[in-house]
Design a protein around this motif. Structure first.
Motif, PDB file in Angstrom:
ATOM      1  N   TYR A 176       0.837  -1.206   0.000  1.00 12.83           N
ATOM      2  CA  TYR A 176       0.000   0.000   0.000  1.00 12.83           C
ATOM      3  C   TYR A 176       0.871   1.256   0.000  1.00 12.83           C
ATOM      4  CZ  TYR A 176      -3.041   3.659   1.917  1.00 12.83           C
ATOM      5  OH  TYR A 176      -3.705   4.832   2.130  1.00 12.83           O
ATOM      6  N   VAL A 177       1.908   1.245   0.839  1.00  9.90           N
ATOM      7  CA  VAL A 177       2.812   2.399   0.920  1.00  9.90           C
ATOM      8  C   VAL A 177       3.488   2.639  -0.421  1.00  9.90           C
ATOM      9  CG1 VAL A 177       4.945   3.272   1.962  1.00  9.90           C
ATOM     10  CG2 VAL A 177       3.221   2.166   3.396  1.00  9.90           C
ATOM     11  N   LYS A 178       3.994   1.576  -1.009  1.00  5.50           N
ATOM     12  CA  LYS A 178       4.734   1.691  -2.272  1.00  5.50           C
ATOM     13  C   LYS A 178       3.842   2.162  -3.417  1.00  5.50           C
ATOM     14  CE  LYS A 178       7.209  -1.086  -5.701  1.00  5.50           C
ATOM     15  NZ  LYS A 178       7.586  -2.461  -6.126  1.00  5.50           N
ATOM     16  N   ASN A 179       2.672   1.569  -3.533  1.00  3.01           N
ATOM     17  CA  ASN A 179       1.822   1.827  -4.696  1.00  3.01           C
ATOM     18  C   ASN A 179       0.883   3.020  -4.530  1.00  3.01           C
ATOM     19  OD1 ASN A 179       2.874  -0.447  -6.100  1.00  3.01           O
ATOM     20  ND2 ASN A 179       1.515  -1.787  -4.932  1.00  3.01           N
ATOM     21  N   ASN A 180       0.430   3.272  -3.301  1.00  2.00           N
ATOM     22  CA  ASN A 180      -0.564   4.321  -3.086  1.00  2.00           C
ATOM     23  C   ASN A 180       0.017   5.607  -2.522  1.00  2.00           C
ATOM     24  OD1 ASN A 180      -1.986   1.580  -2.928  1.00  2.00           O
ATOM     25  ND2 ASN A 180      -3.717   2.959  -3.138  1.00  2.00           N
ATOM     26  N   LEU A 181       0.815   5.493  -1.460  1.00  2.00           N
ATOM     27  CA  LEU A 181       1.325   6.695  -0.814  1.00  2.00           C
ATOM     28  C   LEU A 181       2.529   7.286  -1.545  1.00  2.00           C
ATOM     29  CD1 LEU A 181       1.046   5.709   2.971  1.00  2.00           C
ATOM     30  CD2 LEU A 181      -0.571   7.020   1.581  1.00  2.00           C
ATOM     31  N   LEU A 182       3.437   6.411  -1.982  1.00  2.00           N
ATOM     32  CA  LEU A 182       4.663   6.895  -2.630  1.00  2.00           C
ATOM     33  C   LEU A 182       4.646   6.727  -4.142  1.00  2.00           C
ATOM     34  CD1 LEU A 182       7.294   5.528  -0.062  1.00  2.00           C
ATOM     35  CD2 LEU A 182       6.386   7.856  -0.238  1.00  2.00           C
ATOM     36  N   ALA A 183       3.780   5.862  -4.625  1.00  2.00           N
ATOM     37  CA  ALA A 183       3.672   5.617  -6.075  1.00  2.00           C
ATOM     38  C   ALA A 183       5.044   5.371  -6.709  1.00  2.00           C
ATOM     39  CB  ALA A 183       2.970   6.791  -6.761  1.00  2.00           C
ATOM     40  N   ILE A 184       5.783   4.398  -6.138  1.00  2.00           N
ATOM     41  CA  ILE A 184       7.091   4.017  -6.692  1.00  2.00           C
ATOM     42  C   ILE A 184       6.830   3.023  -7.817  1.00  2.00           C
ATOM     43  CG2 ILE A 184       9.356   3.009  -6.213  1.00  2.00           C
ATOM     44  CD1 ILE A 184       8.945   3.752  -3.273  1.00  2.00           C
ATOM     45  N   SER A 185       6.930   3.487  -9.031  1.00  2.00           N
ATOM     46  CA  SER A 185       6.602   2.649 -10.189  1.00  2.00           C
ATOM     47  C   SER A 185       7.810   1.818 -10.611  1.00  2.00           C
ATOM     48  CB  SER A 185       6.169   3.524 -11.361  1.00  2.00           C
ATOM     49  OG  SER A 185       7.251   4.344 -11.790  1.00  2.00           O
TER      50      SER A 185
END
Length: 402
Positions: free
Chosen positions: A107-116
């Motif tokens: 969730y943190v990676k994809n939603n909060l930080l959006a690390i693609s």
């Protein structure tokens, strides 16, 4: 042993003061912590009960008015107590919800930080000694946020002035990347990525994004300069920009989730109070604002946990140097046990905290205390003066471009 204890104590106090400053509503101040953010009901009476306590701006009550005013004062006090209870209930819900959400790394990676995956691919290409402008521009073209920002940059008057290039509209990303160069892209791309995540407005902490950006620029720039004496090549040196951005991601994620959890938790609490028919407390909660202490506690307890997860669960390339440096910093490893890059991250962070707090008038001018703080991360005062002279609180585009 005594000196080591003193260094650790000063460093810890500087870190605490820095976290406090992040949440204040001014860049520079001498006011108390959280000024302008407390939700306590501040009532300054315009009336006085007797002539002995009366202030020049107050009206003296008549005898027939005193009983009514006492009752009104009791009502105000009760309302204030109810708001205090409501804020405590809301804070507990928010704290639990933020912790739950930020414990889910996906969730943190994809939603909060959006690390693609594309951003990670770009960082790996930049860390490669055989990195290609053509391959890199092909990767960047799949991400609008990076490609648009880079095109906007090369078409800006500032860039044309730096590169001594006559103004000409560049529409091709490969041409834009060629003008910037690989070193310039290593210098700029991590900051562009981070800054795009600092654009969300926050009514509760209006200056937090700006302060995180100032910390990123100063800490990563200082770390970059600290790597130069170690005969690092430019690619190694610019690793500091990537590590600096990762170190800030914990604060960014918590800031974003704070706003989301406030809306979620307040709605859930109001529904719960309505269901239990606690009407008086329900109306008190309607006016409650979030307590800054919730975010302050989480910045201290959870920020580095998030940073550690970002470093270990994403592939940042550069033969694991980025991962190692960030993990060492996130786990507060002793300076003498750190890698060259990990030590530079710690030195950059400590210098940035001291610099920003000094600019905010929150530190007394004390060479002795400054030396203790810097020696905790093995940063000699001669190097501190050198960093001050280099103005590492600014990103100078001409350092690697043109």
């Amino acid at each position: 042993m005594r000196d080591e204890h003193a260094r650790s104590y000063v460093h810890r106090r500087v870190t605490e003061k820095f976290l406090n400053w992040l949440l204040t509503s001014k860049l520079a101040q001498t006011e108390d912590l959280y000024d302008g953010l407390l939700s306590d009901y501040d009532y300054e009476s315009e009336i006085a009960f007797d002539k002995f306590t009366r202030k020049p701006t107050q009206r003296l009550l008549l005898d027939v008015e005193k009983d009514s005013e006492i009752r009104r004062a009791e009502i105000r006090q009760r309302e204030q107590e109810l708001r205090g209870i409501g804020q405590q209930l809301l804070s507990e819900k928010m704290r639990a919800h933020i912790t739950q959400q930020t414990s889910n790394f996906s969730y943190v990676k994809n939603n909060l930080l959006a690390i693609s995956p594309e951003y990670l691919d770009a960082i790996q290409e930049l860390s490669n000694s055989f990195g290609s402008i053509r391959r890199l521009s092909s990767i960047l073209s799949t991400t609008d946020e990076l490609s648009d920002n880079l095109l906007r940059l090369v078409n800006s008057p500032e860039f044309c002035m730096t590169t001594k290039r006559p103004p000409k509209k560049i529409m091709d990303l490969t041409a834009a990347c060629g003008l910037i160069g690989m070193d310039g892209l290593r210098f700029l791309v991590p900051g562009i990525f981070l800054k795009n995540r600092l654009k969300s407005e926050c009514e509760h902490f209006p200056l937090l994004s700006q302060k995180i950006w100032s910390y990123y620029v100063t800490s990563s720039n200082a770390a970059r300069h600290r790597l130069v004496p170690h005969n690092c090549n430019t690619r190694d040196e610019l690793t500091a920009m990537v590590t600096g951005a990762i170190v800030c991601m914990g604060m960014v994620a918590l800031h974003k989730q704070f706003n989301l959890s406030f809306e979620f938790s307040k709605r859930a609490l109001l529904e719960e109070l309505r269901a239990k028919r606690k009407n008086i407390l329900y109306h008190a909660v309607l006016d409650v604002t979030p307590s800054p202490m919730v975010l302050r506690e989480l910045l201290e307890s959870s920020s580095m946990r998030i940073v550690n997860n970002v470093a270990t669960q994403c592939d940042w390339g550069h033969k694991g140097k980025v991962r190692q440096a960030v993990v060492e910093h996130a786990n507060d490893k002793k300076s003498q046990e750190r890698s060259i890059h990990g030590l530079a991250v710690g030195q950059g962070s400590t210098y940035a905290m001291w610099f920003l707090l000094s600019n905010a008038n929150l530190l007394k001018s004390s060479p002795k205390l400054e030396k203790l703080a810097m020696s905790h991360v093995r940063l000699p005062m001669s190097c501190v003066e050198d960093l001050k002279a280099k103005s590492v609180n600014k990103l100078v585009m001409g350092d690697y471009i043109g």
